[in-house]
Design an enzyme around this catalytic site. Structure first.
Site, mmCIF file in Angstrom:
data_model
loop_
_atom_site.group_PDB
_atom_site.id
_atom_site.type_symbol
_atom_site.label_atom_id
_atom_site.label_comp_id
_atom_site.label_asym_id
_atom_site.label_seq_id
_atom_site.Cartn_x
_atom_site.Cartn_y
_atom_site.Cartn_z
ATOM 1 N N SER A 7 0.786 -1.242 0.159
ATOM 2 C CA SER A 7 0.058 0.118 -0.189
ATOM 3 C C SER A 7 0.965 1.110 0.063
ATOM 4 C CB SER A 7 -1.077 0.010 1.162
ATOM 5 O OG SER A 7 -0.322 -0.110 2.495
ATOM 6 N N HIS A 259 3.671 -0.748 3.716
ATOM 7 C CA HIS A 259 3.067 0.388 3.440
ATOM 8 C C HIS A 259 4.294 1.301 2.961
ATOM 9 C CE1 HIS A 259 -0.114 3.504 3.392
ATOM 10 N NE2 HIS A 259 0.654 4.010 4.278
#
Length: 288
Positions: A7, A259
């Protein structure tokens, strides 16, 4: 090595040039099929409206799951919940709920007289307000406002008990830092996902200053490595190698999600993902 889910964090543009940079960043990274992308607030909530515009634009124009940052800074409870409800009406139900950093002129966070005093209060209200997926912050190195790491873990547990679904960590420089934190969370009874936050180092001097402000521990070997790399003009190569090794160590330790804090500069993140075996799943021309 298993291929992780990824992400990406973006920040909202403040100028026309920055808008083009954000779009270029999205075009570069969207083909990697991220689980979600998030859009930040600026320090002290200074880009609140820009965040709203960026979130809704990405949601409408890109086939991406977009998570909007929401903080407690400089807003009443009603204002904050109105923002959340407007996101929901626009089809955005992923939120990153944070206390937020104080404005630049302030030394510490002071809640609005009619606002949420903490991220725990914010999370509780959001869970009551709608069907949101709520991610929160976590700190493998001690948060500057926390007494110690145990206090950080205990506070993270309060966030999960209030209804948070997952946590994203502040960036760190060594995999063992994350593993120690993950183990401490498990001992505290936390069983929700904790996603490591990865900061590809675009500029070591700026990253070092940022790390010092947010409490991230800076290992001595990293200073030495960048001193040598800067002398030899190999800083970008070193940054790619360090982040790739960090991610590989995390994956070897059982991490399934990463992330990336992109700073709207996608090239390093793209190269690190490529080194991890994360290939584009759609052509750039299809991302629109």
């Amino acid at each position: 090595m298993p291929t992780p889910n990824v992400s990406f964090e973006f920040f909202p543009p403040k100028s026309l040039e920055a808008s083009f940079r954000l779009w270029d960043t999205v075009q570069t990274l969207a083909p990697l099929d991220p689980s979600f992308v998030s859009v930040t607030y600026g320090a002290g909530g200074t880009t609140r409206q820009l965040t709203h515009e960026a979130v809704e634009t990405l949601h409408k124009t890109c086939d991406l799951r977009v998570a909007a940052h929401l903080t407690c800074v400089d807003a009443t409870k009603d204002e904050t919940l109105t923002i959340a409800n407007n996101y929901a009406k626009a089809g955005v139900t992923d939120l990153v709920a944070l206390r937020g950093d104080p404005p630049k002129a302030a030394d510490r966070f002071e809640p609005h007289p009619d606002g949420f005093a903490s991220s725990v209060e914010l999370i509780t209200a959001l869970k009551d307000a709608g069907d949101f997926t709520i991610r929160v912050g976590a700190y493998p190195d001690r948060h500057p406002d926390a007494a110690d790491l145990d206090a950080d873990v205990a506070y993270l547990k309060r966030k999960f008990d209030a209804g948070a679904d997952a946590a994203i960590t502040q960036f760190f420089f060594e995999a063992d830092t994350f593993f120690r934190f993950r183990d401490a969370c498990a001992r505290a009874g936390i069983d929700k996902p904790i996603i490591p936050g990865i900061l590809p180092i675009e500029n070591w001097s700026k990253t070092r200053n940022f790390a010092a402000r947010c409490g991230a521990v800076i290992p001595a070997w990293l200073d030495d490595a960048y001193t040598t790399a800067q002398r030899d003009n190999r800083e970008e190569l070193l940054s790619t190698a360090i982040a790739t090794e960090l991610c590989s160590d995390l994956i070897d330790g059982g991490v399934e999600d990463l992330h990336f804090y992109t700073l709207n500069k996608p090239e390093l993140t793209r190269d690190i993902c490529a080194a991890l075996g994360i290939a584009p799943k759609v052509a750039l021309a299809e991302v629109a």
